[in-house]
Design an enzyme around this catalytic site. Structure first.
Site, mmCIF file in Angstrom:
data_model
loop_
_atom_site.group_PDB
_atom_site.id
_atom_site.type_symbol
_atom_site.label_atom_id
_atom_site.label_comp_id
_atom_site.label_asym_id
_atom_site.label_seq_id
_atom_site.Cartn_x
_atom_site.Cartn_y
_atom_site.Cartn_z
ATOM 1 N N ASN A 12 0.827 -1.203 0.000
ATOM 2 C CA ASN A 12 0.000 0.000 0.000
ATOM 3 C C ASN A 12 0.867 1.260 0.000
ATOM 4 O O ASN A 12 0.589 2.214 -0.720
ATOM 5 C CB ASN A 12 -0.912 -0.025 1.233
ATOM 6 C CG ASN A 12 -1.860 1.139 1.272
ATOM 7 O OD1 ASN A 12 -2.603 1.373 0.333
ATOM 8 N ND2 ASN A 12 -1.810 1.896 2.353
ATOM 9 N N VAL A 37 1.951 11.106 7.921
ATOM 10 C CA VAL A 37 2.910 10.215 8.561
ATOM 11 C C VAL A 37 2.354 8.817 8.782
ATOM 12 O O VAL A 37 3.101 7.885 9.057
ATOM 13 C CB VAL A 37 3.417 10.778 9.902
ATOM 14 C CG1 VAL A 37 4.323 11.962 9.656
ATOM 15 C CG2 VAL A 37 2.276 11.147 10.814
ATOM 16 N N GLY A 38 1.031 8.646 8.673
ATOM 17 C CA GLY A 38 0.420 7.334 8.912
ATOM 18 C C GLY A 38 0.879 6.318 7.877
ATOM 19 O O GLY A 38 1.151 6.671 6.739
ATOM 20 N N CYS A 39 0.977 5.052 8.305
ATOM 21 C CA CYS A 39 1.438 4.010 7.394
ATOM 22 C C CYS A 39 0.347 3.554 6.440
ATOM 23 O O CYS A 39 0.629 3.128 5.327
ATOM 24 C CB CYS A 39 1.949 2.800 8.164
ATOM 25 S SG CYS A 39 3.700 2.893 8.502
ATOM 26 N N VAL A 40 -0.888 3.563 6.906
ATOM 27 C CA VAL A 40 -1.976 3.052 6.070
ATOM 28 C C VAL A 40 -3.022 4.146 5.880
ATOM 29 O O VAL A 40 -3.462 4.748 6.845
ATOM 30 C CB VAL A 40 -2.624 1.812 6.704
ATOM 31 C CG1 VAL A 40 -3.743 1.316 5.810
ATOM 32 C CG2 VAL A 40 -1.608 0.733 6.909
#
Lengths: 204, 104
Positions: free
Chosen positions: A62, B101-104
């Protein structure tokens, strides 16, 4: 194409696709000396069917899509469960064989306990795998990470290509109807090697 | 910290080029920035940008693509079409927000 002003600090959005230039010459024989670089390409091989081993490719895939990479994911052996619609909502996580399993919550009982790995025998107790799975799913949900089926949908919408390994598919006597709808096909290892040409390959 | 100037708009950015101060953003500036990444902002382009500004004003962080989908109700496929390549980074930049900054 609007010129970027001098001294402008700008995030890296990848190469700009040059608009066709009409400089007056009608020379259609122009051949660029350097072929335009395509997007970076990444291929993931998912070989494990445990819940905790499903997430790495989904999260990195993703992220790669969000960075403009072309993404191919090959599901093989136990990893095929990840794109099996009958199974992928109930992938499990087990303590057994995982020496890195420690619980942050235990630190509240006695400081330092959160860094101690869980005794391996504990993983063999009835119900422990279900408990550990529930806990991991909860931790993921707390971080707003989608569950596996929703994650696959997200990746598919972002343009990922999924492939099922033919050997495993035949071995497990699977049917195509069980595969995630975005699965491009059931392919052989050689097909995957061909598809992943030029890609950076990550084996999980 | 570098300072960017485009068509009379001045704003501060970090070393990567993302906004430091969301108040230095304006819709007119977004239009100028969009031209630099070959995007012409129409209503479909504006909707996620407006959502990102509203959402980050509430939460204090730049929403991720997943949040645009679950909270904003946007279609991920459509966002990739509107902002090809690096959709969420492009949108964050056009919205005058820090890098997500979030991964998902």
């Amino acid at each position: 194409m609007t010129e970027i002003p001098a001294g402008f600090t700008m995030p890296d959005f990848g190469p700009r696709v040059a608009a066709p230039t009409t400089t007056g010459t009608t020379d259609s024989q122009f051949v660029p000396t350097v072929p335009p670089p395509g997007p970076r390409k990444m291929a993931f091989i998912c070989s494990k069917g445990n819940l905790d081993m499903a997430y790495p490719a989904l999260i990195m895939g993703n992220a790669a899509l969000g960075e403009g990479c072309e993404v191919h994911i090959f599901f093989t052996f136990w990893g095929l469960d990840i794109i099996n619609k009958k199974l992928n909502h109930k992938l499990q996580f087990t303590l057994t064989g995982n020496t890195a399993m420690h619980m942050p919550q235990l630190g509240r009982l006695r400081p330092g306990l959160e860094y101690r790995s869980m005794p391996q025998q504990l993983g063999g107790l009835p119900g422990m795998t279900a408990f550990a799975t529930r806990m991991m799913k909860q931790q993921m949900a707390d971080l707003e990470i989608p569950d596996v089926p929703a994650f696959l949908d997200l990746l598919a919408a972002a343009g990922a290509h999924f492939y099922a390994c033919k050997l495993t598919f035949d071995m497990m006597k699977m049917i195509e109807a069980d595969l995630h709808d975005a699965t491009v096909g059931v392919i052989s290892a050689a097909d995957f090697i061909e598809i992943s040409e030029g890609a950076q390959i990550v084996f999980i | 910290m570098p300072t960017n100037t485009v068509k009379g708009h001045t704003f501060e950015v970090n070393d990567e080029g993302f906004f430091i101060n969301r108040d230095q953003w304006s819709e007119e500036l977004a239009v100028e920035l969009a031209a630099l990444i070959d995007v012409e902002l129409d209503e479909a382009h504006w909707a996620p940008i407006r959502f990102m500004r509203q959402d980050s004003a509430r939460t204090g962080v730049t929403p991720t693509l997943r949040r645009l989908q679950t909270v904003g109700g946007f279609d991920v496929k459509e966002l990739y079409r509107l902002y090809p390549g690096k959709p969420v980074k492009k949108m964050a930049w056009l919205a005058g927000l820090p890098k997500p900054v979030g991964c998902v």
